[in-house]
Design a protein around this motif. Structure first.
Motif, short mmCIF file in Angstrom:
data_model
loop_
_atom_site.label_atom_id
_atom_site.label_comp_id
_atom_site.label_asym_id
_atom_site.label_seq_id
_atom_site.Cartn_x
_atom_site.Cartn_y
_atom_site.Cartn_z
N ALA A 170 1.00 -1.07 0.04
CA ALA A 170 0.03 -0.05 0.16
C ALA A 170 0.76 1.42 0.02
N PHE A 171 1.86 1.25 0.83
CA PHE A 171 2.55 2.58 0.97
C PHE A 171 3.69 2.44 -0.21
N MET A 172 4.21 1.37 -0.82
CA MET A 172 4.94 1.65 -1.90
C MET A 172 4.23 2.12 -3.27
N ILE A 173 2.62 1.49 -3.39
CA ILE A 173 1.90 2.21 -4.56
C ILE A 173 1.93 3.58 -4.23
N LEU A 174 1.67 4.02 -3.04
CA LEU A 174 1.51 5.59 -2.99
C LEU A 174 2.76 6.34 -3.24
N PHE A 175 3.92 5.54 -2.78
CA PHE A 175 5.25 6.24 -3.21
C PHE A 175 5.70 6.55 -4.57
N LYS A 176 5.01 5.48 -5.11
CA LYS A 176 5.12 5.33 -6.76
C LYS A 176 4.49 6.60 -7.47
N LYS A 177 3.22 6.69 -6.90
CA LYS A 177 2.19 7.69 -7.34
C LYS A 177 3.10 9.08 -7.19
N LEU A 178 3.46 9.28 -6.23
CA LEU A 178 4.02 10.36 -5.69
C LEU A 178 5.13 11.26 -6.24
N TYR A 179 6.10 9.89 -6.39
CA TYR A 179 7.35 10.33 -7.02
C TYR A 179 7.20 10.56 -8.57
N ARG A 180 6.27 9.91 -9.17
CA ARG A 180 6.23 10.14 -10.72
C ARG A 180 5.65 11.69 -10.72
N MET A 181 4.73 11.88 -9.82
CA MET A 181 4.28 13.38 -9.88
C MET A 181 5.35 14.27 -9.53
N ILE A 182 6.31 14.00 -8.74
CA ILE A 182 7.25 14.88 -8.52
C ILE A 182 8.45 15.04 -9.66
N GLY A 183 8.59 13.86 -10.31
CA GLY A 183 9.46 14.03 -11.57
C GLY A 183 8.89 14.86 -12.61
N ILE A 184 7.73 14.65 -13.03
CA ILE A 184 7.09 15.72 -13.96
C ILE A 184 6.99 17.25 -13.21
N GLY A 185 6.85 17.53 -11.92
CA GLY A 185 6.84 18.86 -11.31
C GLY A 185 8.18 19.48 -11.57
N ILE A 186 9.19 18.53 -11.25
CA ILE A 186 10.87 19.11 -11.31
C ILE A 186 10.83 19.71 -12.66
N PHE A 187 10.59 18.82 -13.68
CA PHE A 187 10.79 19.30 -15.17
C PHE A 187 9.95 20.62 -15.51
N ILE A 188 8.88 20.80 -15.00
CA ILE A 188 8.17 22.07 -15.33
C ILE A 188 8.71 23.41 -14.60
N ILE A 189 8.99 22.95 -13.25
CA ILE A 189 9.79 24.15 -12.41
C ILE A 189 11.28 24.52 -13.16
N GLY A 190 11.79 23.37 -13.39
CA GLY A 190 13.01 23.67 -14.03
C GLY A 190 12.85 24.45 -15.36
N SER A 191 12.08 24.03 -16.03
CA SER A 191 11.83 24.68 -17.56
C SER A 191 11.55 26.31 -17.29
N ILE A 192 10.86 26.71 -16.16
CA ILE A 192 10.52 27.94 -15.85
C ILE A 192 11.69 28.71 -15.41
N LEU A 193 12.46 27.89 -14.51
CA LEU A 193 13.83 28.52 -13.88
C LEU A 193 14.62 28.93 -14.95
N ALA A 194 14.61 28.30 -15.93
CA ALA A 194 15.65 28.60 -16.95
C ALA A 194 15.43 30.12 -17.68
N LEU A 195 14.21 30.77 -17.41
CA LEU A 195 14.25 32.08 -17.88
C LEU A 195 15.11 33.12 -16.99
N PHE A 196 15.69 32.57 -15.77
CA PHE A 196 16.17 33.28 -15.16
C PHE A 196 17.71 33.18 -14.99
N LEU A 197 18.25 32.24 -15.80
CA LEU A 197 19.57 32.03 -15.84
C LEU A 197 20.29 33.08 -16.10
N PRO A 198 20.12 33.92 -17.17
CA PRO A 198 20.76 35.32 -17.53
C PRO A 198 21.23 36.29 -16.21
#
Length: 517
Positions: A85-113
């Motif tokens: 039960a906990f591992m299934i929950l863990f799997k779902k949460l971490y996949r959401m986190i992976g997608i979130g990191i890519f989205i946030i990282g893309s936004i942060l790229a605007l501030f690199l200069p």
């Protein structure tokens, strides 16, 4: 025959320690080739973007720590359905986190200069940055299974596989550097190897725990959910604090000093990283053992306090001797390795050592906080640490213009004012539910020994070593460290935890078995 906690801790430590020398050697060879081919500026850019992308791990929101705590009980009781039960929950949460990191990282790229000083932010920099982001985000789709191995005291499995893939990755990256001299291809090889490693680790976990995702799933109760959410809330603030305190050094250097400064600082941290790895290799295997000990119903308060006292001494002994070795030998080593142009003065080196010592000395208290699920109780401490770290660092860096030393001073001051005393206090009060008086007494003694040693080494460096030829200095420093080590061993030869260290080392080196024969 089922292995005991000590057996697992010894096995995990033995394998990790056996691997360490080879990992260090390969790492130094790789970094030397990197510097010779791409130079210190690319090294600084690599370190800077690594720190910047590490900030994105805030999206993890402390879920990993909360999940670790949640799995201790079910694993100890062999409740497979609950683990599922906990591992299934863990799997779902971490996949959401992976997608979130890519989205946030893309936004942060605007501030690199605006956040990279003295280096043009061109197309190449953006490509390199997005490779870092992709590497970070993709790891979350498989890394959640590592937690099960960690909690179940099977660190040796991860260590062995990670080392094999590390060697292969380094060899491939060295070949790419020599043949192409292209940093982007170098990064692509690393990403590919990380993906392969995650696939392999995922498959091994599935085989070791054949009930995973295949057996009945027991619903997570409201009480368990409430505890899990509470730990996440506590870990969110903790994750933010840890990221700001430990990842902003390079960011501040990039914004206020230069990428070259990051490269120089990175060489010292690179060497120190192997000492940190050695410390982690010895300490981390004990973490899951402590979790198992704490959550066993037959463990008494006296047993817990006795174990913690010994553990505190063991951690101090290891961190103290590593710190003194780094302080004594690092500048001669950097001189031989890279040359005098890559050196910091003794003042900066001392601050690096103090920061390393304080960070690692906190581990016993932090481990207790983790296994007792006390992250939520650390929120006020963490918020205070974040604010003070920023205030102190900017004051020393911008107002007093102390450069790298100012950034280190900011971190040290915020740690001393908040973490050093509150973490053990809260661990004993809310977790063990006992007085921390004995712990603090030992802490004061340990800090006194460390401070006196630092002062003596500084005086020797200023008035003796600096006036000698390089070869003579190295010889004198070797004698100094051997003498320091011998005095320490003699002083604590009858200490109860000191005897425990000797017994553990005999097990690790298989001397116990040889003596019986």
């Amino acid at each position: 025959m089922k292995k005991s906690r000590t057996d697992y801790a010894t096995l995990n430590t033995s394998i990790a320690l056996a691997i360490q020398p080879f990992q260090a050697l390969i790492g130094f060879v790789s970094r030397t080739i990197f510097l010779n081919i791409l130079g210190v500026t690319y090294l600084g850019l690599n370190n800077y973007l690594s720190s910047l992308v590490s900030m994105l791990s805030l999206a993890e929101l402390g879920i990993g720590g909360a999940m670790t705590y949640a799995l201790y009980g079910p694993l100890a009781r062999k409740e497979h359905a609950k683990i599922n039960a906990f591992m299934i929950l863990f799997k779902k949460l971490y996949r959401m986190i992976g997608i979130g990191i890519f989205i946030i990282g893309s936004i942060l790229a605007l501030f690199l200069p605006y956040i990279i000083k003295d280096y043009p932010v061109n197309r190449e920099v953006y490509i390199i940055y997005f490779l870092f982001v992709f590497n970070s985000a993709s790891s979350y789709f498989f890394s959640y299974k590592r937690t099960l191995l960690y909690v179940d005291q099977r660190n040796y499995v991860m260590t062995s596989i990670d080392f094999s893939l590390y060697v292969l990755r380094i060899l491939l990256q060295i070949g790419v550097l020599i043949y192409t001299k292209n940093f982007i291809i170098y990064l692509l090889v690393g990403i590919l190897m990380n993906i392969v490693g995650n696939f392999i680790m995922s498959s091994i976990v599935d085989k070791m725990y054949d009930y995973l995702f295949n057996e009945e799933v027991t619903s997570i109760t409201q009480e368990e959910k409430a505890r899990f959410v509470k730990n996440i809330k506590g870990n969110i603030v903790g994750s933010i604090g840890e990221t700001i305190v430990f990842q902003t050094d390079s960011l501040l250097m990039g914004a206020y000093i230069s990428l070259t400064a990051i490269g120089l600082y990175g060489n010292y941290i690179f060497v120190l990283g192997f000492l940190s790895l050695l410390a982690s290799t010895t300490i981390n295997p004990v973490t899951s053992s402590i979790g198992n000990l704490i959550h066993s119903e037959d463990t008494t308060l006296i047993t817990k306090l006795d174990f913690i006292k010994k553990f505190q001494f063991i951690v101090f002994s290891m961190v103290y001797l590593l710190s003194m070795g780094f302080l004594i030998f690092i500048n001669p080593f950097i001189t031989i390795w890279l040359g005098k142009d890559f050196l910091f003065n003794i003042g900066v080196v001392v601050l690096i050592v103090v920061n390393f010592f304080l960070t690692n000395y906190r581990r016993p208290a932090l481990i207790l906080i983790s296994v007792y699920g006390l992250s939520y109780e650390q929120n006020y401490k963490t918020i205070s640490e974040i604010i003070l770290n920023i205030v102190f660092s900017l004051y020393y860096l911008v107002v007093l213009d102390l450069g790298v030393a100012g950034i280190l001073l900011g971190t040290i001051c915020s740690t001393v004012v908040t973490c050093i005393w509150y973490e053990p206090y809260s661990a004993f009060k809310y977790g063990i539910k006992s007085s921390a008086k004995e712990y603090f007494k030992n802490m004061i003694k340990h800090f006194a020994v460390f401070t006196i040693s630092i002062v003596c080494i500084i005086l020797l460096d200023v008035f003796v070593f600096s006036k000698q030829e390089f070869i003579v200095t190295i010889f004198m420093k070797i004698l100094l460290y051997v003498g320091l080590f011998s005095i320490y061993i003699y002083t604590y030869r009858n200490h109860e935890a000191g005897k425990l260290i000797v017994r553990m080392m005999r097990k690790i080196l298989f001397l116990k078995r040889l003596r019986r024969k």
